[in-house]
Motif scaffolding. Structure first.
Motif, PDB file in Angstrom:
ATOM      1  N   ALA A 146     -20.041 -10.734  -9.839  1.00 22.89           N
ATOM      2  CA  ALA A 146     -18.681 -10.825 -10.364  1.00 22.89           C
ATOM      3  C   ALA A 146     -18.362  -9.598 -11.201  1.00 22.89           C
ATOM      4  N   GLU A 147     -17.187  -9.067 -10.975  1.00 25.20           N
ATOM      5  CA  GLU A 147     -16.638  -8.002 -11.804  1.00 25.20           C
ATOM      6  C   GLU A 147     -15.400  -8.604 -12.459  1.00 25.20           C
ATOM      7  N   GLU A 148     -15.514  -8.940 -13.727  1.00 24.08           N
ATOM      8  CA  GLU A 148     -14.465  -9.676 -14.429  1.00 24.08           C
ATOM      9  C   GLU A 148     -13.753  -8.765 -15.417  1.00 24.08           C
ATOM     10  N   TYR A 149     -12.436  -8.755 -15.334  1.00 29.54           N
ATOM     11  CA  TYR A 149     -11.633  -7.983 -16.287  1.00 29.54           C
ATOM     12  C   TYR A 149     -10.857  -8.945 -17.175  1.00 29.54           C
ATOM     13  N   SER A 150     -11.042  -8.814 -18.465  1.00 31.29           N
ATOM     14  CA  SER A 150     -10.324  -9.625 -19.438  1.00 31.29           C
ATOM     15  C   SER A 150      -9.062  -8.880 -19.861  1.00 31.29           C
ATOM     16  N   GLU A 151      -7.904  -9.432 -19.516  1.00 31.16           N
ATOM     17  CA  GLU A 151      -6.635  -8.833 -19.956  1.00 31.16           C
ATOM     18  C   GLU A 151      -6.463  -8.982 -21.460  1.00 31.16           C
ATOM     19  N   THR A 152      -6.995 -10.046 -22.010  1.00 29.34           N
ATOM     20  CA  THR A 152      -6.869 -10.308 -23.438  1.00 29.34           C
ATOM     21  C   THR A 152      -7.633  -9.274 -24.267  1.00 29.34           C
ATOM     22  N   LEU A 187     -13.954 -12.648  -2.926  1.00 27.92           N
ATOM     23  CA  LEU A 187     -13.130 -13.653  -3.595  1.00 27.92           C
ATOM     24  C   LEU A 187     -12.437 -13.027  -4.799  1.00 27.92           C
ATOM     25  N   TYR A 188     -11.162 -13.328  -4.944  1.00 22.37           N
ATOM     26  CA  TYR A 188     -10.358 -12.832  -6.063  1.00 22.37           C
ATOM     27  C   TYR A 188      -9.895 -14.038  -6.864  1.00 22.37           C
ATOM     28  N   LEU A 189     -10.265 -14.080  -8.133  1.00 24.49           N
ATOM     29  CA  LEU A 189      -9.909 -15.201  -8.996  1.00 24.49           C
ATOM     30  C   LEU A 189      -9.064 -14.719 -10.168  1.00 24.49           C
ATOM     31  N   THR A 190      -8.097 -15.528 -10.549  1.00 24.75           N
ATOM     32  CA  THR A 190      -7.290 -15.321 -11.748  1.00 24.75           C
ATOM     33  C   THR A 190      -7.359 -16.620 -12.528  1.00 24.75           C
ATOM     34  N   TYR A 191      -7.764 -16.550 -13.785  1.00 23.89           N
ATOM     35  CA  TYR A 191      -7.960 -17.784 -14.549  1.00 23.89           C
ATOM     36  C   TYR A 191      -7.818 -17.535 -16.044  1.00 23.89           C
ATOM     37  N   SER A 192      -7.704 -18.642 -16.752  1.00 21.28           N
ATOM     38  CA  SER A 192      -7.658 -18.584 -18.217  1.00 21.28           C
ATOM     39  C   SER A 192      -8.810 -19.414 -18.764  1.00 21.28           C
ATOM     40  N   THR A 199      -6.580 -17.346 -26.092  1.00 19.65           N
ATOM     41  CA  THR A 199      -6.878 -17.665 -24.700  1.00 19.65           C
ATOM     42  C   THR A 199      -7.209 -16.374 -23.962  1.00 19.65           C
ATOM     43  N   ASP A 200      -8.292 -16.406 -23.210  1.00 23.93           N
ATOM     44  CA  ASP A 200      -8.719 -15.231 -22.457  1.00 23.93           C
ATOM     45  C   ASP A 200      -8.168 -15.336 -21.033  1.00 23.93           C
ATOM     46  N   PHE A 201      -7.344 -14.381 -20.650  1.00 25.38           N
ATOM     47  CA  PHE A 201      -6.782 -14.329 -19.297  1.00 25.38           C
ATOM     48  C   PHE A 201      -7.585 -13.309 -18.503  1.00 25.38           C
ATOM     49  N   CYS A 202      -8.178 -13.754 -17.383  1.00 24.22           N
ATOM     50  CA  CYS A 202      -9.118 -12.921 -16.638  1.00 24.22           C
ATOM     51  C   CYS A 202      -8.753 -12.794 -15.166  1.00 24.22           C
ATOM     52  N   ASN A 203      -9.164 -11.664 -14.607  1.00 25.70           N
ATOM     53  CA  ASN A 203      -9.119 -11.423 -13.170  1.00 25.70           C
ATOM     54  C   ASN A 203     -10.529 -11.042 -12.759  1.00 25.70           C
ATOM     55  N   ALA A 204     -11.035 -11.662 -11.706  1.00 31.26           N
ATOM     56  CA  ALA A 204     -12.391 -11.362 -11.266  1.00 31.26           C
ATOM     57  C   ALA A 204     -12.428 -11.131  -9.772  1.00 31.26           C
ATOM     58  N   VAL A 205     -13.286 -10.200  -9.372  1.00 28.46           N
ATOM     59  CA  VAL A 205     -13.576  -9.973  -7.966  1.00 28.46           C
ATOM     60  C   VAL A 205     -15.023 -10.374  -7.762  1.00 28.46           C
TER      61      VAL A 205
END
Length: 136
Positions: free
Chosen positions: A38-44, A110-115, A126-132
């Motif tokens: 997983a490569e996760e980017y935290s927008e927060t 897989l592309y995930l967008t979650y909080s 709240t941490d808003f994330c996008n992960a590949v």
């Protein structure tokens, strides 16, 4: 000499064949199963994190549920529902985290967008994330 009609009888035998069609059920969840990096980017927090995840399916053959292990790199397992190339992570509280999100499958990645809300840290946003998730 008499001319007569020659009558020829043709005996036609028709037999019936039973055709049995065996369908192998296709399970959309199969496209999501395996081990991933997983490569996760935290927008927060504007932070990039790398970690391993694993996705397994529910044991019920008629279910559309998968389980995502080591979600958010905090060793929790969340469940998600698969519909074709889309996945939904319904709102759930697991191990002190409130998570929810969506995702999609594109050519095996897989592309995930979650909080994620950490209920143990009251002042944490709240941490808003996008992960590949890339298959290993």
């Amino acid at each position: 000499m008499k001319k007569g009609l020659l009558i020829v009888s043709v005996l036609a035998l028709l037999s019936s064949c039973d055709i049995t069609l065996v369908e192998v059920p296709y399970d959309d969840r199969d496209n999501y199963l395996g081990r991933f990096e997983a490569e996760e980017y935290s927008e927060t927090y504007d932070q990039l994190t790398y970690y391993d995840m694993r996705i397994v399916r529910d044991s019920d053959d008629y279910s559309n549920v998968i389980y995502i292990r080591n979600f958010y790199a905090v060793d929790i397992e969340v469940f998600a529902e698969v519909r074709g190339d889309r996945v939904t992570i319904p709102r759930q509280i697991i191990g002190g985290y409130i998570v929810e999100g969506t995702g999609r499958n594109e050519f095996g990645d897989l592309y995930l967008t979650y909080s994620v809300v950490d209920t143990f840290a009251a002042n944490k946003p709240t941490d808003f994330c996008n992960a590949v998730l890339i298959r290993r």
